[in-house]
Scaffold this motif. Structure first.
Motif, mmCIF file in Angstrom:
data_model
loop_
_atom_site.group_PDB
_atom_site.id
_atom_site.type_symbol
_atom_site.label_atom_id
_atom_site.label_comp_id
_atom_site.label_asym_id
_atom_site.label_seq_id
_atom_site.Cartn_x
_atom_site.Cartn_y
_atom_site.Cartn_z
ATOM 1 N N LEU A 258 -12.186 -23.224 51.679
ATOM 2 C CA LEU A 258 -12.091 -22.322 50.538
ATOM 3 C C LEU A 258 -13.410 -21.585 50.368
ATOM 4 C CD1 LEU A 258 -9.808 -24.440 49.817
ATOM 5 C CD2 LEU A 258 -10.257 -23.826 47.465
ATOM 6 N N ARG A 259 -13.292 -20.300 50.143
ATOM 7 C CA ARG A 259 -14.436 -19.488 49.697
ATOM 8 C C ARG A 259 -14.142 -19.191 48.230
ATOM 9 N NH1 ARG A 259 -18.288 -17.199 47.480
ATOM 10 N NH2 ARG A 259 -19.487 -15.543 48.477
ATOM 11 N N VAL A 260 -14.981 -19.666 47.342
ATOM 12 C CA VAL A 260 -14.753 -19.538 45.903
ATOM 13 C C VAL A 260 -15.859 -18.675 45.306
ATOM 14 C CG1 VAL A 260 -14.505 -20.788 43.726
ATOM 15 C CG2 VAL A 260 -13.612 -21.783 45.858
ATOM 16 N N PHE A 261 -15.450 -17.646 44.587
ATOM 17 C CA PHE A 261 -16.373 -16.773 43.876
ATOM 18 C C PHE A 261 -16.370 -17.203 42.419
ATOM 19 C CE2 PHE A 261 -14.956 -14.560 47.591
ATOM 20 C CZ PHE A 261 -16.088 -13.913 48.066
ATOM 21 N N CYS A 262 -17.539 -17.592 41.903
ATOM 22 C CA CYS A 262 -17.608 -18.133 40.549
ATOM 23 C C CYS A 262 -19.034 -18.079 40.029
ATOM 24 C CB CYS A 262 -17.110 -19.581 40.528
ATOM 25 S SG CYS A 262 -18.118 -20.716 41.512
ATOM 26 N N ASP A 263 -19.169 -18.367 38.733
ATOM 27 C CA ASP A 263 -20.470 -18.674 38.170
ATOM 28 C C ASP A 263 -20.411 -20.161 37.835
ATOM 29 O OD1 ASP A 263 -19.015 -18.872 35.757
ATOM 30 O OD2 ASP A 263 -19.570 -16.835 35.158
ATOM 31 N N ASP A 264 -21.260 -20.648 36.965
ATOM 32 C CA ASP A 264 -21.224 -22.081 36.687
ATOM 33 C C ASP A 264 -20.196 -22.454 35.616
ATOM 34 O OD1 ASP A 264 -22.609 -20.962 34.593
ATOM 35 O OD2 ASP A 264 -24.283 -22.367 34.677
ATOM 36 N N ARG A 265 -19.357 -21.479 35.199
ATOM 37 C CA ARG A 265 -18.347 -21.755 34.172
ATOM 38 C C ARG A 265 -16.920 -21.408 34.600
ATOM 39 N NH1 ARG A 265 -19.693 -18.377 29.678
ATOM 40 N NH2 ARG A 265 -17.910 -19.345 28.680
ATOM 41 N N HIS A 266 -16.755 -20.313 35.366
ATOM 42 C CA HIS A 266 -15.405 -19.842 35.680
ATOM 43 C C HIS A 266 -15.263 -19.395 37.131
ATOM 44 C CE1 HIS A 266 -15.479 -19.230 31.237
ATOM 45 N NE2 HIS A 266 -14.341 -19.872 31.394
ATOM 46 N N ILE A 267 -14.077 -19.611 37.646
ATOM 47 C CA ILE A 267 -13.712 -19.173 38.993
ATOM 48 C C ILE A 267 -13.048 -17.801 38.880
ATOM 49 C CG2 ILE A 267 -12.194 -19.650 40.952
ATOM 50 C CD1 ILE A 267 -12.582 -22.675 40.227
ATOM 51 N N ARG A 268 -13.570 -16.840 39.645
ATOM 52 C CA ARG A 268 -13.027 -15.475 39.619
ATOM 53 C C ARG A 268 -12.070 -15.211 40.777
ATOM 54 N NH1 ARG A 268 -18.402 -14.919 39.197
ATOM 55 N NH2 ARG A 268 -18.562 -13.949 41.235
ATOM 56 N N ARG A 269 -12.344 -15.824 41.927
ATOM 57 C CA ARG A 269 -11.517 -15.579 43.112
ATOM 58 C C ARG A 269 -11.641 -16.765 44.055
ATOM 59 N NH1 ARG A 269 -8.635 -12.034 45.949
ATOM 60 N NH2 ARG A 269 -8.866 -11.897 48.189
ATOM 61 N N ILE A 270 -10.497 -17.104 44.666
ATOM 62 C CA ILE A 270 -10.456 -18.136 45.705
ATOM 63 C C ILE A 270 -9.806 -17.518 46.934
ATOM 64 C CG2 ILE A 270 -9.514 -20.370 46.418
ATOM 65 C CD1 ILE A 270 -9.430 -21.116 43.407
ATOM 66 N N GLU A 271 -10.413 -17.752 48.079
ATOM 67 C CA GLU A 271 -9.828 -17.378 49.360
ATOM 68 C C GLU A 271 -9.647 -18.679 50.128
ATOM 69 O OE1 GLU A 271 -12.605 -14.506 50.901
ATOM 70 O OE2 GLU A 271 -11.977 -12.997 49.436
ATOM 71 N N GLU A 272 -8.386 -19.061 50.358
ATOM 72 C CA GLU A 272 -8.085 -20.359 50.967
ATOM 73 C C GLU A 272 -7.533 -20.177 52.373
ATOM 74 O OE1 GLU A 272 -5.892 -24.481 49.799
ATOM 75 O OE2 GLU A 272 -4.817 -22.641 49.308
ATOM 76 N N TYR A 273 -8.108 -20.938 53.293
ATOM 77 C CA TYR A 273 -7.682 -20.941 54.683
ATOM 78 C C TYR A 273 -7.123 -22.325 54.996
ATOM 79 C CZ TYR A 273 -10.506 -16.732 54.795
ATOM 80 O OH TYR A 273 -11.022 -15.485 54.528
ATOM 81 N N VAL A 274 -5.803 -22.398 55.192
ATOM 82 C CA VAL A 274 -5.134 -23.663 55.447
ATOM 83 C C VAL A 274 -3.824 -23.370 56.179
ATOM 84 C CG1 VAL A 274 -3.886 -23.690 53.227
ATOM 85 C CG2 VAL A 274 -4.400 -25.853 54.393
ATOM 86 N N ASP A 275 -3.368 -24.332 56.958
ATOM 87 C CA ASP A 275 -2.064 -24.232 57.610
ATOM 88 C C ASP A 275 -1.106 -25.169 56.877
ATOM 89 O OD1 ASP A 275 0.174 -24.154 59.194
ATOM 90 O OD2 ASP A 275 -0.815 -24.938 60.996
ATOM 91 N N PRO A 276 -0.159 -24.637 56.092
ATOM 92 C CA PRO A 276 0.746 -25.492 55.331
ATOM 93 C C PRO A 276 1.942 -26.008 56.137
ATOM 94 C CG PRO A 276 1.218 -23.216 54.834
ATOM 95 C CD PRO A 276 0.033 -23.226 55.774
ATOM 96 N N ALA A 277 1.992 -25.737 57.436
ATOM 97 C CA ALA A 277 3.153 -26.130 58.242
ATOM 98 C C ALA A 277 3.466 -27.630 58.164
ATOM 99 C CB ALA A 277 2.970 -25.692 59.695
ATOM 100 N N PRO A 278 2.479 -28.537 58.239
ATOM 101 C CA PRO A 278 2.827 -29.965 58.144
ATOM 102 C C PRO A 278 3.480 -30.321 56.805
ATOM 103 C CG PRO A 278 0.596 -29.701 59.001
ATOM 104 C CD PRO A 278 1.047 -28.351 58.528
#
Length: 128
Positions: A97-117
Motif C-alpha cells: 500500500l502507498r498511503v497519502f496522509c498526515d498524522d490524523r487522516h488518510i487522503r488516498r490509498i493505492e493498493e497492490y494485491v492479487d485477490p485471486a486466492p
C-alpha cells in the motif's frame, strides 16, 4: 510527523484487521479515495468502507505479517502479507500500500494485491 504517521498506520491496520468501521471512518479524510491495481478504479469513502466491512465478514480477522513500512513526507509505503481468517483461513496474500496522509487522516490509498486466492476460496465455498 513520522511518529504520528506510524501511529496512524498502526491504527489503520488494526481497524482493518478487526473490521472496525467506526475507527476507519475516523481515520479517512472526508474525500478519501482508494485505488486497487486489480480493477484500476478509485473507490469513494463509502465504497471502501463497504468493501472492508464485507472483507471482515468473509475473511476476518485479518493478520498482517512480514511488515515493512517506510514513512515518507506525505504518508507511508507498507509491504506485508495479509493472512486471512474465517472460511478463508490459510490464505496468504502479499500486498503493498502507498498511503497519502498526515498524522490524523488518510487522503488516498493505492493498493497492490492479487485477490485471486480469496476470490477462488469464496467461489468454492459458495458452491458447497
Amino acid at each position: 510527523m513520522s511518529a504520528g504517521v506510524s501511529a496512524l498506520a498502526d491504527r489503520f491496520f488494526a481497524a482493518v484487521s478487526h473490521g472496525d468501521l467506526a475507527e476507519l471512518d475516523a481515520l479517512y479524510s472526508p474525500h478519501v479515495t482508494v485505488w486497487h491495481n486489480y480493477d484500476d478504479v478509485d473507490q469513494t469513502r463509502v465504497e471502501s468502507l463497504r468493501l472492508l466491512s464485507w472483507l471482515a465478514a468473509k475473511a476476518g480477522p485479518l493478520r498482517y505479517t512480514d511488515v515493512r513500512r517506510t514513512v515518507l513526507d506525505d504518508g507511508f509505503v507498507q509491504q506485508h502479507v495479509v493472512e486471512l481468517g474465517g472460511r478463508c483461513e490459510g490464505i496468504r496474500m502479499p500486498a503493498m500500500l502507498r498511503v497519502f496522509c498526515d498524522d490524523r487522516h488518510i487522503r488516498r490509498i493505492e493498493e497492490y494485491v492479487d485477490p485471486a486466492p480469496l476470490n477462488a476460496r469464496l467461489a468454492a465455498s459458495a458452491e458447497h
